[in-house]
Motif scaffolding. Structure first.
Motif, short mmCIF file in Angstrom:
data_model
loop_
_atom_site.label_atom_id
_atom_site.label_comp_id
_atom_site.label_asym_id
_atom_site.label_seq_id
_atom_site.Cartn_x
_atom_site.Cartn_y
_atom_site.Cartn_z
N ALA A 291 -94.27 -9.25 -36.71
CA ALA A 291 -95.33 -9.20 -35.69
C ALA A 291 -94.67 -9.61 -34.38
N THR A 292 -94.38 -8.60 -33.55
CA THR A 292 -93.60 -8.83 -32.33
C THR A 292 -94.50 -8.70 -31.11
N VAL A 293 -94.41 -9.66 -30.21
CA VAL A 293 -95.22 -9.57 -28.99
C VAL A 293 -94.59 -8.54 -28.05
N LYS A 294 -95.41 -7.53 -27.70
CA LYS A 294 -94.96 -6.48 -26.77
C LYS A 294 -96.13 -6.15 -25.86
N ASP A 295 -95.94 -6.17 -24.58
CA ASP A 295 -97.01 -5.85 -23.62
C ASP A 295 -98.27 -6.65 -23.92
N ASP A 296 -98.12 -7.93 -24.15
CA ASP A 296 -99.26 -8.83 -24.34
C ASP A 296 -100.00 -8.66 -25.66
N GLN A 297 -99.44 -7.87 -26.58
CA GLN A 297 -100.09 -7.69 -27.88
C GLN A 297 -99.07 -7.90 -28.98
N PHE A 298 -99.56 -8.14 -30.20
CA PHE A 298 -98.67 -8.11 -31.35
C PHE A 298 -98.57 -6.67 -31.84
N VAL A 299 -97.36 -6.28 -32.23
CA VAL A 299 -97.21 -5.02 -32.95
C VAL A 299 -96.73 -5.38 -34.36
N VAL A 300 -97.53 -4.99 -35.35
CA VAL A 300 -97.23 -5.38 -36.74
C VAL A 300 -96.67 -4.18 -37.49
N GLU A 301 -95.55 -4.44 -38.19
CA GLU A 301 -94.91 -3.40 -39.01
C GLU A 301 -94.59 -4.00 -40.37
N GLY A 302 -94.93 -3.29 -41.42
CA GLY A 302 -94.56 -3.79 -42.74
C GLY A 302 -95.45 -3.25 -43.84
N GLU A 303 -95.23 -3.79 -45.05
CA GLU A 303 -95.99 -3.34 -46.22
C GLU A 303 -96.28 -4.53 -47.13
N LYS A 304 -97.51 -4.61 -47.60
CA LYS A 304 -97.91 -5.66 -48.54
C LYS A 304 -98.39 -5.00 -49.82
N ARG A 305 -98.03 -5.58 -50.94
CA ARG A 305 -98.38 -4.96 -52.24
C ARG A 305 -99.11 -5.92 -53.15
N TYR A 306 -99.91 -5.36 -54.03
CA TYR A 306 -100.66 -6.12 -55.06
C TYR A 306 -101.65 -7.09 -54.43
N ILE A 307 -102.27 -6.68 -53.35
CA ILE A 307 -103.13 -7.60 -52.60
C ILE A 307 -104.57 -7.56 -53.11
N THR A 308 -105.01 -8.70 -53.64
CA THR A 308 -106.39 -8.85 -54.11
C THR A 308 -107.33 -8.68 -52.92
N ASN A 309 -108.39 -7.91 -53.11
CA ASN A 309 -109.38 -7.60 -52.06
C ASN A 309 -108.81 -6.69 -50.98
N GLY A 310 -107.65 -6.11 -51.25
CA GLY A 310 -106.95 -5.32 -50.23
C GLY A 310 -107.77 -4.20 -49.62
N THR A 311 -108.51 -3.45 -50.44
CA THR A 311 -109.26 -2.32 -49.84
C THR A 311 -110.66 -2.72 -49.39
N ILE A 312 -111.18 -3.81 -49.93
CA ILE A 312 -112.57 -4.16 -49.58
C ILE A 312 -112.66 -5.19 -48.46
N ALA A 313 -111.52 -5.82 -48.13
CA ALA A 313 -111.55 -6.92 -47.16
C ALA A 313 -111.92 -6.43 -45.76
N ASP A 314 -112.66 -7.27 -45.06
CA ASP A 314 -112.96 -7.01 -43.65
C ASP A 314 -111.87 -7.60 -42.76
N HIS A 315 -111.25 -8.67 -43.24
CA HIS A 315 -110.13 -9.27 -42.50
C HIS A 315 -108.98 -9.56 -43.46
N LEU A 316 -107.77 -9.37 -42.96
CA LEU A 316 -106.57 -9.60 -43.76
C LEU A 316 -105.80 -10.78 -43.16
N ILE A 317 -105.51 -11.76 -44.00
CA ILE A 317 -104.62 -12.84 -43.55
C ILE A 317 -103.23 -12.43 -44.01
N VAL A 318 -102.32 -12.28 -43.04
CA VAL A 318 -101.04 -11.63 -43.34
C VAL A 318 -99.87 -12.55 -42.99
N LEU A 319 -98.93 -12.65 -43.92
CA LEU A 319 -97.70 -13.40 -43.66
C LEU A 319 -96.71 -12.47 -42.96
#
Ligand SMILES: Cc1cc2nc3c(=O)[nH]c(=O)nc-3n(C[C@H](O)[C@H](O)[C@H](O)COP(=O)(O)OP(=O)(O)OC[C@H]3O[C@@H](n4cnc5c(N)ncnc54)[C@H](O)[C@@H]3O)c2cc1C
Length: 381
Positions: free
Chosen positions: A144-172
């Motif tokens: 998660a890199t700050v660019k032009d005052d925003q974060f740009v997030v790149e990556g992949e998370k797997r086997y995430i419980t509630n992954g498709t139903i979640a309204d918010h994702l807490i991401v490492l």
């Protein structure tokens, strides 16, 4: 033996209420949800309406202001409902994600993310595991890199419980160039943000749950999505994962006991060689041994819960439980299938659902191998 810490009338009344809720809203439908691979989404709102979400969080943020033992009772009772996939979803929401939001979140994050989650209006997921790092949590490659005052997030998370139903994702992620510092940290990201794709993974068990793969590609989010400060939030995460392991051990012990109880009932009625199977000495000894192992696991878990609730350091003991309670449960489930004969081998038999679920017991929340590695370093280094 009764739990000496749970004998008060308030706890008993609370257990009775939850037990009734499970009997009314979960047990009669669990088998059907299991067979149709249905996530019982509506239960979160029902639970919230009864005041059963955020039990141990303060009322000021929308919680119920009760003590940790209420979470223990809740975990035991819902685990007996027969919809284990959904139970995992709930425990991730209430005992890890909500806790992290409460501890690390800003007032705005409390209001816009935590409150709806506690009101039953929003699901939360915790995205840690990556294909590249797996068990090696600190090896996460998501950035998660700050660019032009925003974060740009790149990556992949797997086997995430509630992954498709979640309204918010807490991401490492590896936080880069932020004024609060760099390093491993957490973000709380609206799940409908452009650049996020989510797909449900077809798992062998936990059919009433939701396990997903999540991709972040040029995903642009506000800097206010940072949850806590890098490095400090990673340490808070490690602490929260310990609580998840403890409360999951509580739930898993309840599953072991239920499987054993139902097997004993089966053995009392199954007639072989002119008498019920429960009269056969070798079977009695096997049942007795399983009962001893389940009781030992439960009493040990209660003792750790007691120390945990008092704020004592119990990291080592929780790791021990993550190995023993979960492996005991797997053994109990396997043995009970054997005691059911061919009936227990039928694909639609309730024990087969539990058996498939139980394969994840020693993987999710940290594998048994990693727990042994961690325990050895805690004890020996
Ligand atoms: C049902 C389910 C729900 C989950 N929910 C979530 C979630 O909500 N959020 C999330 O972030 N993750 C979640 N996970 C992922 C889980 O945390 C990981 O599967 C787990 O940490 C192991 O990672 P891995 O699967 O990549 O296995 P790997 O790391 O690839 O390990 C493969 C095997 O090698 C062993 N191994 C690895 N390293 C070592 C070592 N150093 N020494 C000895 N043996 C080793 C492991 O124990 C395992 O047996 C979930 C998993 C399951 C099954």
């Amino acid at each position: 033996m009764k739990n000496p810490f749970l004998t008060g009338p308030a706890y008993q009344a609370f257990r009775k209420d939850i037990h009734h809720f499970v009997a009314q809203n979960i047990k009669p439908y669990a088998q059907e949800w299991e067979q149709t691979t249905q996530f019982p989404d509506h239960l979160l709102q029902l639970l919230a309406r009864e005041g059963y979400i955020g039990l141990s969080l303060p009322r000021s943020v929308g919680g119920q202001g009760k003590d940790f033992w209420h979470e223990v009772i809740m975990a035991e009772e819902i685990a007996r409902g027969g919809a284990l996939g959904w139970v995992v979803s709930l425990l991730v929401q209430t005992n890890v994600a909500a806790l992290l939001l409460y501890e690390l979140g800003t007032k705005d994050q409390h209001q816009t993310v935590l409150k709806p989650a506690l009101d039953g209006a929003g699901w939360l997921a915790l995205g840690l595991t990556e294909p590249i790092s797996g068990s090696h949590l600190a090896g996460a490659a998501t950035t998660a890199t700050v660019k032009d005052d925003q974060f740009v997030v790149e990556g992949e998370k797997r086997y995430i419980t509630n992954g498709t139903i979640a309204d918010h994702l807490i991401v490492l992620a590896n936080i880069e160039n932020h004024s609060h510092g760099s390093g491993l940290g957490l973000l709380v990201i609206p799940a409908d943000t452009k650049g996020i794709t989510r797909d449900r993974l077809p798992t062998a068990g936990f059919k009433t749950g939701d396990t997903a793969v999540i991709h972040f590609k040029n995903c642009q989010i506000a800097q206010t999505c940072l949850l806590g400060k890098p490095k400090a939030s990673y340490l808070a995460l490690l602490k929260a994962l310990q609580r998840e392991r403890l409360i999951s051990a509580v739930a898993v012990n309840a599953v072991s006991q239920q499987v054993l109880d139902q097997t004993i009932e089966f053995l009392k009625t199954r007639q072989r060689f002119g008498e019920p199977l429960i009269k056969k000495q070798t079977i009695r000894h096997r049942v007795a041994e399983l009962a001893a192992r389940v009781e030992a696991s439960r009493q040990c878990t209660y003792a750790v819960c007691h120390a945990f609730a008092q704020g004592q350091p119990v990291d080592t003991e929780i790791v021990m439980l993550k190995i023993t309670a979960f492996e005991t449960s797997q053994d109990v489930i396997r043995e009970c299938i054997q005691l059911h004969g061919a009936e227990g081998f039928l694909e639609t038999h309730w024990l087969q659902h539990v058996y498939r679920d139980s394969q994840a017991f020693t993987i999710a929340g940290g594998t048994s191998e990693i727990m042994r590695e961690l325990l050895a370093s805690m004890l020996l280094d």
